[in-house]
Scaffold this motif. Structure first.
Motif, PDB file in Angstrom:
ATOM      1  N   PRO A   1     -12.782  -7.779   7.343  1.00 26.18           N
ATOM      2  CA  PRO A   1     -12.553  -9.141   7.028  1.00 26.18           C
ATOM      3  C   PRO A   1     -12.959  -9.249   5.461  1.00 26.18           C
ATOM      4  CG  PRO A   1     -14.240  -9.295   8.634  1.00 26.18           C
ATOM      5  CD  PRO A   1     -13.473  -7.859   8.502  1.00 26.18           C
ATOM      6  N   ASN A   2     -14.044  -9.015   5.105  1.00 29.35           N
ATOM      7  CA  ASN A   2     -14.879  -9.102   3.757  1.00 29.35           C
ATOM      8  C   ASN A   2     -13.667  -8.296   2.668  1.00 29.35           C
ATOM      9  OD1 ASN A   2     -16.775 -10.763   4.905  1.00 29.35           O
ATOM     10  ND2 ASN A   2     -18.119  -8.979   4.924  1.00 29.35           N
ATOM     11  N   THR A   3     -13.450  -7.220   2.951  1.00 31.14           N
ATOM     12  CA  THR A   3     -12.624  -6.393   1.944  1.00 31.14           C
ATOM     13  C   THR A   3     -11.284  -7.050   1.802  1.00 31.14           C
ATOM     14  OG1 THR A   3     -13.789  -4.450   2.572  1.00 31.14           O
ATOM     15  CG2 THR A   3     -11.613  -4.201   1.401  1.00 31.14           C
ATOM     16  N   HIS A   4     -10.724  -7.342   3.038  1.00 31.45           N
ATOM     17  CA  HIS A   4      -9.362  -7.799   3.196  1.00 31.45           C
ATOM     18  C   HIS A   4      -9.155  -9.288   2.435  1.00 31.45           C
ATOM     19  CE1 HIS A   4      -5.862  -8.588   5.973  1.00 31.45           C
ATOM     20  NE2 HIS A   4      -5.242  -8.879   4.927  1.00 31.45           N
ATOM     21  N   LEU A   5     -10.200 -10.071   2.610  1.00 33.69           N
ATOM     22  CA  LEU A   5     -10.183 -11.259   2.122  1.00 33.69           C
ATOM     23  C   LEU A   5     -10.377 -11.180   0.693  1.00 33.69           C
ATOM     24  CD1 LEU A   5      -9.948 -14.219   2.450  1.00 33.69           C
ATOM     25  CD2 LEU A   5     -12.583 -14.475   2.669  1.00 33.69           C
ATOM     26  N   GLY A   6     -11.328 -10.181   0.185  1.00 32.81           N
ATOM     27  CA  GLY A   6     -11.596  -9.964  -1.307  1.00 32.81           C
ATOM     28  C   GLY A   6     -10.216  -9.577  -1.820  1.00 32.81           C
ATOM     29  N   TYR A   7      -9.227  -8.676  -1.213  1.00 31.58           N
ATOM     30  CA  TYR A   7      -8.138  -8.492  -1.866  1.00 31.58           C
ATOM     31  C   TYR A   7      -7.215  -9.577  -2.127  1.00 31.58           C
ATOM     32  CZ  TYR A   7      -9.024  -3.329  -0.675  1.00 31.58           C
ATOM     33  OH  TYR A   7      -9.585  -2.164  -0.670  1.00 31.58           O
ATOM     34  N   VAL A   8      -7.158 -10.521  -1.072  1.00 33.96           N
ATOM     35  CA  VAL A   8      -6.343 -11.512  -1.100  1.00 33.96           C
ATOM     36  C   VAL A   8      -6.740 -12.468  -2.346  1.00 33.96           C
ATOM     37  CG1 VAL A   8      -5.559 -13.647   0.186  1.00 33.96           C
ATOM     38  CG2 VAL A   8      -5.778 -11.654   1.412  1.00 33.96           C
TER      39      VAL A   8
ATOM     40  N   LEU B   1      -3.431  -1.578   2.389  1.00 33.40           N
ATOM     41  CA  LEU B   1      -3.536  -3.139   2.687  1.00 33.40           C
ATOM     42  C   LEU B   1      -3.338  -3.710   1.493  1.00 33.40           C
ATOM     43  CD1 LEU B   1      -4.388  -5.418   4.193  1.00 33.40           C
ATOM     44  CD2 LEU B   1      -6.691  -4.552   3.994  1.00 33.40           C
ATOM     45  N   ALA B   2      -3.882  -3.246   0.373  1.00 30.92           N
ATOM     46  CA  ALA B   2      -4.127  -3.934  -1.158  1.00 30.92           C
ATOM     47  C   ALA B   2      -2.507  -3.923  -1.450  1.00 30.92           C
ATOM     48  CB  ALA B   2      -4.671  -2.780  -2.176  1.00 30.92           C
ATOM     49  N   GLY B   3      -1.644  -2.997  -1.350  1.00 33.17           N
ATOM     50  CA  GLY B   3      -0.235  -3.078  -1.612  1.00 33.17           C
ATOM     51  C   GLY B   3       0.581  -4.098  -0.692  1.00 33.17           C
ATOM     52  N   ALA B   4       0.117  -4.167   0.535  1.00 36.93           N
ATOM     53  CA  ALA B   4       0.676  -5.245   1.481  1.00 36.93           C
ATOM     54  C   ALA B   4       0.444  -6.592   1.031  1.00 36.93           C
ATOM     55  CB  ALA B   4       0.250  -4.805   2.887  1.00 36.93           C
ATOM     56  N   VAL B   5      -0.849  -6.916   0.498  1.00 39.60           N
ATOM     57  CA  VAL B   5      -1.135  -8.022  -0.058  1.00 39.60           C
ATOM     58  C   VAL B   5      -0.384  -8.449  -1.232  1.00 39.60           C
ATOM     59  CG1 VAL B   5      -2.930  -9.711  -1.029  1.00 39.60           C
ATOM     60  CG2 VAL B   5      -3.427  -8.093   0.834  1.00 39.60           C
ATOM     61  N   VAL B   6      -0.215  -7.696  -1.928  1.00 40.18           N
ATOM     62  CA  VAL B   6       0.889  -7.881  -3.295  1.00 40.18           C
ATOM     63  C   VAL B   6       2.147  -8.126  -2.508  1.00 40.18           C
ATOM     64  CG1 VAL B   6       1.797  -6.876  -5.258  1.00 40.18           C
ATOM     65  CG2 VAL B   6      -0.612  -6.580  -4.775  1.00 40.18           C
ATOM     66  N   ASP B   7       2.752  -7.332  -1.802  1.00 38.57           N
ATOM     67  CA  ASP B   7       4.098  -7.361  -1.210  1.00 38.57           C
ATOM     68  C   ASP B   7       4.161  -8.685  -0.794  1.00 38.57           C
ATOM     69  OD1 ASP B   7       4.517  -4.903  -2.257  1.00 38.57           O
ATOM     70  OD2 ASP B   7       4.237  -3.902  -0.295  1.00 38.57           O
ATOM     71  N   GLY B   8       3.194  -9.327   0.098  1.00 36.39           N
ATOM     72  CA  GLY B   8       3.296 -10.510   0.678  1.00 36.39           C
ATOM     73  C   GLY B   8       3.288 -11.798  -0.306  1.00 36.39           C
ATOM     74  N   ARG B   9       2.676 -11.478  -1.318  1.00 33.13           N
ATOM     75  CA  ARG B   9       2.643 -12.558  -2.489  1.00 33.13           C
ATOM     76  C   ARG B   9       4.018 -12.621  -2.994  1.00 33.13           C
ATOM     77  NH1 ARG B   9      -0.845 -13.553  -8.012  1.00 33.13           N
ATOM     78  NH2 ARG B   9      -0.148 -15.640  -8.417  1.00 33.13           N
TER      79      ARG B   9
END
Length: 123
Positions: free
Chosen positions: A68-75, A40-48
């Protein structure tokens, strides 16, 4: 008096329901693992890197992320980082984000139990 008798007879029966009908086991397809968190962390970077805005990433969270809290933290962490301008910069951001996600995941059980939590060591 009859109502009281029925109530007293019903209560032990209700207490036994927990034994007869245990809660269901968690759905293994919905259990989030450390591997999922790193991906998920990598996917957020890829999306950016692909041009998704911070708001688009937040919408993914609001659409039903199981964490959601972890996901939003990564974003927020990824989008607060200065935008890389080179392929090496993107690779570095991806590696640092994945390493931080991995360390956080591995340290979480220790933190819950009140033990020492090692500081993050990023590449």
């Amino acid at each position: 008096m009859v109502r009281m008798f029925l109530l007293l007879m019903l209560l032990p029966g209700l207490a036994g329901c927990a034994v007869v009908f245990p809660p269901p086991d968690p759905d293994p397809t919905r259990v989030v693992t450390c591997g999922h968190l790193v991906a998920l962390a990598g996917a957020v970077v890829d999306g950016r890197q692909a041009g998704q805005s911070r708001e688009e990433q937040r919408q993914f969270v609001s659409r039903g992320s199981p964490i959601p809290n972890t996901h939003l933290g990564y974003v927020e962490s990824v989008y607060d980082w200065p935008r890389p301008t080179t392929a090496r910069g993107w690779a570095d951001l991806r590696a640092r984000t994945a390493a931080a996600a991995q360390l956080n995941c591995l340290n979480y059980p220790v933190a819950v139990l009140g033990g020492p939590v090692s500081p993050p060591v990023l590449p």
